[in-house]
Design an enzyme around this catalytic site. Structure first.
Site, short mmCIF file in Angstrom:
data_model
loop_
_atom_site.label_atom_id
_atom_site.label_comp_id
_atom_site.label_asym_id
_atom_site.label_seq_id
_atom_site.Cartn_x
_atom_site.Cartn_y
_atom_site.Cartn_z
N GLU A 197 2.34 -5.96 -10.61
CA GLU A 197 0.99 -6.14 -11.99
C GLU A 197 1.30 -6.98 -13.44
OE1 GLU A 197 -1.70 -2.98 -11.75
OE2 GLU A 197 -2.65 -3.85 -9.71
N GLU A 317 -2.35 -5.03 -2.97
CA GLU A 317 -2.77 -3.47 -3.55
C GLU A 317 -4.33 -4.23 -2.78
OE1 GLU A 317 -2.29 -2.12 -6.60
OE2 GLU A 317 0.27 -1.89 -6.49
#
Length: 503
Positions: A197, A317
């Site tokens: 991320e 995710e």
């Protein structure tokens, strides 16, 4: 993403719903032999195994190595092999293992592992990397693949960039190379997710080497491939590109203009993250056309890469507590967008759900808080996009070479409220060779009827029920198990005798 606390503060601008054409959307033919053996590579939007057969990652995130426990969570409650067997029985074929660079320090010691009553016995005295070795080895024996995810520089928390003042880029790359070399002889580890991320101020294609994630991914990816050229290199997006913001790691708009170019061809898989309102609100959730607007949103951020046959896309995710109607609609829409395996086979988006762990504060997990009971509603949403397991990499968990195929089944009622009940059936391979399919039968003495069933298909004639494995859980190694569940009505019936036939 680690979710003991809500971290998302990504501000997202409104996105035009760009519905991109689907290039070559044809269902892949079923291969004559089980796909997944050996190391993998890419071809257009697909991932292919060593024999050129398309494969589909349909997996689960099991976090903990990136935390101050320095090991996957839940070992304080259960044996690691038992949990991997359960993942397998539910049809997850890949494990994404987040870690932090702390596990490479000589002073790091894994904690919160229960060794009582024989649990986790072979993990005693091991450091974090040695425990990871054990998990990788057993996953491979069970026919699961592993993706290693550099989740954090240290156990303290996530970082926007791939480096911090205490963990420089040189350490990040050295540790990536160490992992690539460590598993160079084991195709269970199919690749490494370079950094979890990236977000503002990380950019994509801006040219500033201190913040340009695309350039950093090229440096790290080439370093990984220099010691293990067979690995896939998973590259997440950023938060903002050309003023348009999205989820952390979920914005891959810049790839069209600035693709990641590595020294070894056909190794890049782009990775997006996507979440629901239990993580954070986004503008698209309040769009009056929601959820019909979502395919256009996904197309613009990352789906175009797949639909234009540019590269494979792995949604590394996605998750939700499912507490709100909005989140339920979001997950149903996303699962549909990712393409059902029954219609498209491996010509589909790749994915790993967040998470296996129940201790993910803003999503929860596939397991409930007891670390054993499956959230069958959440797991059920994923049923259409699960995919076959992969060939075992060898060892005891993968099956034996004998000639006798046999199985046994156990039947347990998990809840009974009078007018109905839920039950689970566990199938165990009791023979001396791996089995490819199984069939379970029982006869109720009362008037019970199956009302719904998951992870198996069934027929019922009178009181006799016959359940047959689903596509993803028919193969069971020697000593391994698979399971399915069902609802029935009315409740109150006696537990029947169950027979099992294996082939």
């Amino acid at each position: 993403m680690f979710r003991l606390r809500s971290l998302r503060r990504a501000l997202c601008a409104a996105v035009a719903a760009l519905l991109l054409p689907l290039a070559g959307a044809t269902a892949s033919a079923h291969a004559a032999t089980a796909p997944g053996a050996g190391y993998w590579h890419t071809s257009g939007r697909q991932i292919l195994d060593a024999a050129g057969q398309p494969v589909r990652i349909a997996g689960i995130n099991w976090f903990g190595f990136e935390t101050a426990n320095y090991v996957v969570h839940g070992l304080w409650s259960r044996d690691y092999k038992n949990m991997i067997d359960q993942m397998r029985s539910l049809g997850y074929n890949t494990i994404r293992l987040p870690y932090s660079d702390d596990i490479f320090k000589s002073t790091t010691v894994p904690n919160s592992i229960d060794f009582s009553n024989g649990k986790n016995a072979d993990l005693q005295g091991l450091n974090s990397l040695q425990v990871m070795d054990k998990i990788v080895a057993y996953a491979g024996q069970d026919g699961l693949k592993v993706i290693l995810d550099r989740h954090r520089p240290d156990a303290g928390g996530q970082s926007a960039l791939w480096y911090t003042s205490s963990v420089p880029e040189s350490t990040w790359i050295a540790d990536l190379k160490a992992l690539a070399a460590r598993y160079a002889a084991d195709p269970t580890v199919i690749g490494i997710d370079l950094h979890n991320e990236p977000h503002d101020p990380a950019c994509w294609g801006c040219g500033d080497v201190s913040v340009d994630w695309r350039l950093a991914a090229q440096r790290a990816g080439n370093a990984v491939l220099s010691v293990n050229p067979d690995l896939l290199v998973f590259v997440e997006g950023v938060q903002t590109f050309n003023g348009v913001s999205g989820w952390w790691g979920g914005n891959l708009m810049g790839v069209a203009q600035y693709p990641v170019q590595l020294s070894v061809a056909n190794r890049v898989v782009y990775s997006a993250h996507d979440y629901a309102t239990s993580v954070a609100q986004q503008s698209w959730f309040s769009d009056p056309t929601f959820p019909a607007n979502m395919p256009g949103v996904w197309d613009s951020y990352w789906g175009y890469l797949f639909k234009q046959n540019i590269a494979p896309v792995w949604v590394g995710e996605f998750g939700t507590t499912l507490a709100s109607t909005v989140d339920q609609k979001w997950l149903a829409a996303l699962v549909s967008y990712l393409r059902p395996t029954s219609a498209y086979g491996a010509d589909s988006f790749q994915w790993t759900f967040w998470s296996w762990n129940p201790d993910s504060g803003d999503t929860g997990g596939i397991l409930k808080d007891d670390w054993a009971t499956v959230d069958t509603v959440k797991d059920g949403y994923l049923a259409s996009i699960k995919a076959p397991l992969f060939p075992s990499t060898g060892g005891g968990g993968g099956g034996g070479g004998g000639t006798s195929a046999s199985c046994a089944a156990s039947y347990a009622v998990s809840s009974d409220w009078g007018s109905g009940f839920n039950a689970a059936v566990t199938v165990t391979n009791t023979g001396t060779k791996a089995i490819g399919s199984w069939k379970v039968s029982w006869t109720w003495s009362g008037s019970q009827q199956v009302t719904n069933m998951w992870n198996a298909s069934y027929t019922q004639s009178g009181g006799t029920v016959t359940a047959v494995n689903a596509a993803h859980n028919g193969a069971v190694p020697v000593g391994g198990s698979a399971s399915f569940g069902f609802g029935g009505a009315p409740g109150g019936g006696a537990v029947p005798s169950v027979s099992c036939t294996a082939t």
